[in-house]
Design a protein around this motif. Structure first.
Motif, mmCIF file in Angstrom:
data_model
loop_
_atom_site.group_PDB
_atom_site.id
_atom_site.type_symbol
_atom_site.label_atom_id
_atom_site.label_comp_id
_atom_site.label_asym_id
_atom_site.label_seq_id
_atom_site.Cartn_x
_atom_site.Cartn_y
_atom_site.Cartn_z
ATOM 1 N N VAL A 126 0.775 -1.028 0.197
ATOM 2 C CA VAL A 126 -0.082 0.016 -0.048
ATOM 3 C C VAL A 126 1.000 1.264 -0.015
ATOM 4 O O VAL A 126 2.117 1.465 0.928
ATOM 5 N N HIS A 127 0.654 2.192 -0.794
ATOM 6 C CA HIS A 127 1.369 3.405 -1.104
ATOM 7 C C HIS A 127 0.634 4.566 -0.041
ATOM 8 O O HIS A 127 -0.428 4.853 -0.562
ATOM 9 N N THR A 128 1.334 5.039 1.009
ATOM 10 C CA THR A 128 0.922 6.056 1.464
ATOM 11 C C THR A 128 1.552 7.373 1.658
ATOM 12 O O THR A 128 2.715 7.293 1.310
ATOM 13 N N CYS A 129 0.873 8.607 1.895
ATOM 14 C CA CYS A 129 1.336 9.704 2.107
ATOM 15 C C CYS A 129 1.980 9.686 3.508
ATOM 16 O O CYS A 129 1.352 9.713 4.538
ATOM 17 N N LYS A 130 3.251 10.258 3.377
ATOM 18 C CA LYS A 130 3.933 10.267 4.615
ATOM 19 C C LYS A 130 3.275 11.433 5.679
ATOM 20 O O LYS A 130 3.273 11.272 6.951
ATOM 21 N N ALA A 131 2.994 12.492 4.934
ATOM 22 C CA ALA A 131 2.385 13.528 5.709
ATOM 23 C C ALA A 131 0.939 13.325 6.233
ATOM 24 O O ALA A 131 0.684 13.424 7.525
ATOM 25 N N CYS A 132 0.042 12.616 5.750
ATOM 26 C CA CYS A 132 -1.103 12.537 6.281
ATOM 27 C C CYS A 132 -1.479 11.057 6.346
ATOM 28 O O CYS A 132 -2.679 10.835 7.095
ATOM 29 N N GLY A 133 -0.834 10.327 6.006
ATOM 30 C CA GLY A 133 -0.930 8.814 6.174
ATOM 31 C C GLY A 133 -2.076 8.330 5.377
ATOM 32 O O GLY A 133 -2.002 7.012 5.303
ATOM 33 N N GLY A 134 -2.582 8.998 4.552
ATOM 34 C CA GLY A 134 -3.696 8.536 3.711
ATOM 35 C C GLY A 134 -2.860 7.798 2.309
ATOM 36 O O GLY A 134 -2.006 7.869 2.153
ATOM 37 N N GLU A 135 -3.775 6.736 1.948
ATOM 38 C CA GLU A 135 -3.583 6.070 0.911
ATOM 39 C C GLU A 135 -3.256 6.684 -0.392
ATOM 40 O O GLU A 135 -4.158 7.772 -0.558
ATOM 41 N N VAL A 136 -2.368 6.549 -1.189
ATOM 42 C CA VAL A 136 -1.984 7.458 -2.668
ATOM 43 C C VAL A 136 -2.472 6.422 -3.722
ATOM 44 O O VAL A 136 -1.909 5.380 -3.789
ATOM 45 N N THR A 137 -3.674 6.705 -4.119
ATOM 46 C CA THR A 137 -4.046 5.923 -5.355
ATOM 47 C C THR A 137 -3.419 6.405 -6.549
ATOM 48 O O THR A 137 -3.462 5.488 -7.674
ATOM 49 N N GLY A 138 -2.854 7.370 -6.788
ATOM 50 C CA GLY A 138 -2.492 7.825 -8.020
ATOM 51 C C GLY A 138 -3.242 9.188 -8.543
ATOM 52 O O GLY A 138 -2.716 9.884 -9.337
ATOM 53 N N ARG A 139 -4.439 8.819 -8.424
ATOM 54 C CA ARG A 139 -5.470 9.672 -9.070
ATOM 55 C C ARG A 139 -5.644 11.084 -8.260
ATOM 56 O O ARG A 139 -5.606 12.325 -8.776
ATOM 57 N N ASP A 140 -5.215 11.014 -6.943
ATOM 58 C CA ASP A 140 -5.240 12.128 -6.147
ATOM 59 C C ASP A 140 -4.217 12.964 -6.078
ATOM 60 O O ASP A 140 -3.540 13.069 -4.963
ATOM 61 N N LEU A 141 -3.381 13.241 -7.140
ATOM 62 C CA LEU A 141 -2.174 14.092 -6.743
ATOM 63 C C LEU A 141 -1.768 14.899 -7.954
ATOM 64 O O LEU A 141 -2.143 14.606 -8.996
ATOM 65 N N LYS A 142 -0.961 15.782 -7.810
ATOM 66 C CA LYS A 142 -0.490 16.792 -8.836
ATOM 67 C C LYS A 142 1.069 16.651 -8.924
ATOM 68 O O LYS A 142 1.563 16.691 -7.912
ATOM 69 N N ALA A 143 1.354 17.106 -10.119
ATOM 70 C CA ALA A 143 3.074 17.145 -10.150
ATOM 71 C C ALA A 143 3.099 18.523 -10.521
ATOM 72 O O ALA A 143 2.540 19.164 -11.247
ATOM 73 N N GLU A 144 4.308 19.341 -10.042
ATOM 74 C CA GLU A 144 4.542 20.581 -10.208
ATOM 75 C C GLU A 144 6.362 20.635 -10.632
ATOM 76 O O GLU A 144 6.842 19.990 -9.974
ATOM 77 N N GLN A 145 6.519 21.221 -11.691
ATOM 78 C CA GLN A 145 7.770 21.254 -12.090
ATOM 79 C C GLN A 145 8.583 22.321 -11.004
ATOM 80 O O GLN A 145 8.248 23.366 -11.173
ATOM 81 N N LEU A 146 9.656 21.754 -10.479
ATOM 82 C CA LEU A 146 10.455 22.670 -9.675
ATOM 83 C C LEU A 146 11.530 23.690 -10.340
ATOM 84 O O LEU A 146 11.640 24.791 -9.955
ATOM 85 N N THR A 147 12.173 22.922 -11.505
ATOM 86 C CA THR A 147 13.149 23.898 -12.245
ATOM 87 C C THR A 147 12.320 24.960 -12.954
ATOM 88 O O THR A 147 11.538 24.802 -13.868
ATOM 89 N N SER A 148 12.520 26.197 -12.597
ATOM 90 C CA SER A 148 12.004 27.481 -13.116
ATOM 91 C C SER A 148 12.199 27.808 -14.623
ATOM 92 O O SER A 148 11.454 28.359 -15.154
ATOM 93 N N ASP A 149 13.324 27.374 -14.881
ATOM 94 C CA ASP A 149 13.671 27.663 -16.334
ATOM 95 C C ASP A 149 13.125 26.987 -17.274
ATOM 96 O O ASP A 149 13.587 26.940 -18.385
ATOM 97 N N TRP A 150 12.443 25.988 -16.800
ATOM 98 C CA TRP A 150 11.676 25.156 -17.920
ATOM 99 C C TRP A 150 10.226 25.338 -17.941
ATOM 100 O O TRP A 150 9.478 25.482 -17.007
ATOM 101 N N THR A 151 9.710 25.387 -19.134
ATOM 102 C CA THR A 151 8.204 25.593 -19.421
ATOM 103 C C THR A 151 7.580 24.631 -20.438
ATOM 104 O O THR A 151 8.334 24.138 -21.385
ATOM 105 N N SER A 152 6.607 24.000 -19.538
ATOM 106 C CA SER A 152 6.210 22.841 -20.884
ATOM 107 C C SER A 152 5.421 23.406 -21.845
ATOM 108 O O SER A 152 4.835 24.411 -21.801
ATOM 109 N N ALA A 153 5.549 22.713 -22.932
ATOM 110 C CA ALA A 153 4.874 23.161 -24.212
ATOM 111 C C ALA A 153 3.579 22.162 -24.249
ATOM 112 O O ALA A 153 3.475 21.270 -24.990
ATOM 113 N N ALA A 154 2.421 22.573 -23.316
ATOM 114 C CA ALA A 154 1.457 21.712 -23.516
ATOM 115 C C ALA A 154 0.562 22.231 -24.395
ATOM 116 O O ALA A 154 -0.455 21.626 -24.942
#
Lengths: 146, 146
Positions: free
Chosen positions: A118-146
DNA sequence: CCTAGTGGGTTGGAAAAGTCAACCCACATC
DNA sequence: GATGTGGGTTGACTTTTCCAACCCACTAGG
C-alpha cells in the motif's frame, strides 16, 4: 526545446535499459552469480556483462570477489540498489494485476503475511491511489509546451 | 533452461521499452497531445507513435478523438495506466535520491502536503523497507538454478 | 591421465531497434 | 498567399541486441 528535467527520466537512465531491472530483481531475490542471472533472466551473456558494468559504475551493484585463482565474482546490491526494491514491488504488483493471469511470485513480509503493498502519504498517512495527486515542475527555467 | 516466470518481467514487457514509461509520465502529468509528449520527453516521433500504439493495444492508454476534420487525437491513461502512478512515484523518488542532485518535480497529495511516499504492508501496516521481505516462486514447475 | 562441467567472460556476424531529417496533408490564422 | 500546428509517415543511417561459438582456469569423476 529541451525535454522535461525529471527524476523519473534520471532513474530510467540508470536502470531503464533492457535487462537491467531484471538483473536487479535477481540480486534482490538472492541470486548473485553471473551464470544464474543469465539463466533466470534469459538475458544474453554479453548484454548482461555490459549491464552489470553499468549498474556497478552507477553505484547500484557491487562486485565481490569470492575466489582468486581463477578470479570469480558475485554481484550484490548496494544501498542504492536495495532501495530499488519498492520499485520492483510496485512494478510486480502492477504486472500481477494487469499483465499476467496468475500471480507467479509471492512476496512475504517479515510479519509473516503475504505482502500486499500500500502506498501512503507520509504527511497525512492516507493512501495514495495515483488519481489524487498533482505534479509541479520545480525547475523554474523550464516551461512545458502543453 | 527457461527464464523465471515473473510479474516484474511481464510488466516490463508492457512498459519497459525505451520511452514508454516517459510517455506514461506525461499522460499522468496531464499532457495528452502527441506533439507535447514529443517535446517533453525528447522521444523521436516515429518511436513515440510506435510506443503509443503498443501501449494502446496493451490497454494502458486510450486514444480519444477531439477533432474530425482533420482527425486529431488525445491520449489518456486507462485504469491500468493510472495504476502505474505508484510505479512512477517510487521510480521518481529513487531517482531523486540516487540519480539526481536536486529534485526537479514536486508531487502534491490531496492533503496539501508534498508527497513523500511510504510503502507499507497491508497486512500488518508496517513500513516495507525492502530489506525485510522474501520472495517465493509460486510456479511449482520452475526451479531456480542458483 | 582423460573427459566433462562450471564460472565468467569475449568475439564476430546477422537481425532488430533506434535516430534523424525530411516530407505530407488538412485545417486555422494572418 | 504564407505561416503555423497537429499527427503522423518515410527512407537512410547508426546503434543495440541477439545468438552461437569460443576461451581459459580450475574442479570432479573415473
Amino acid at each position: 526545446m529541451v525535454p522535461r528535467p525529471c527524476s523519473v527520466q534520471a532513474a530510467l537512465a540508470v536502470i531503464g535499459e533492457k535487462w537491467s531491472l531484471l538483473a536487479v530483481r535477481e540480486l534482490a531475490f538472492g541470486v548473485h552469480r553471473f551464470d544464474s542471472i543469465v539463466r533466470n533472466t534469459g538475458a544474453p551473456r554479453d548484454i548482461l556483462t555490459n549491464r552489470l558494468r553499468r549498474l556497478e559504475s552507477a553505484g547500484v551493484v557491487e562486485k565481490r570477489q569470492y575466489s582468486e585463482h581463477p578470479p570469480r565474482f558475485e554481484y550484490h546490491l548496494t544501498e542504492a540498489g536495495s532501495e530499488l526494491r519498492p520499485v520492483l514491488l510496485s512494478l510486480g504488483q502492477w504486472g500481477d494485476r494487469w499483465a499476467v493471469d496468475v500471480p507467479t511470485v509471492r512476496f512475504e513480509h517479515t510479519c509473516g503475511e503475504a505482502l500486499e503493498l500500500v502506498h501512503t502519504c507520509k504527511a497525512c498517512g492516507g493512501e495514495v491511489t495515483g488519481r489524487d495527486l498533482k505534479a509541479e515542475q520545480l525547475t523554474s527555467d523550464w516551461t512545458s509546451a502543453a
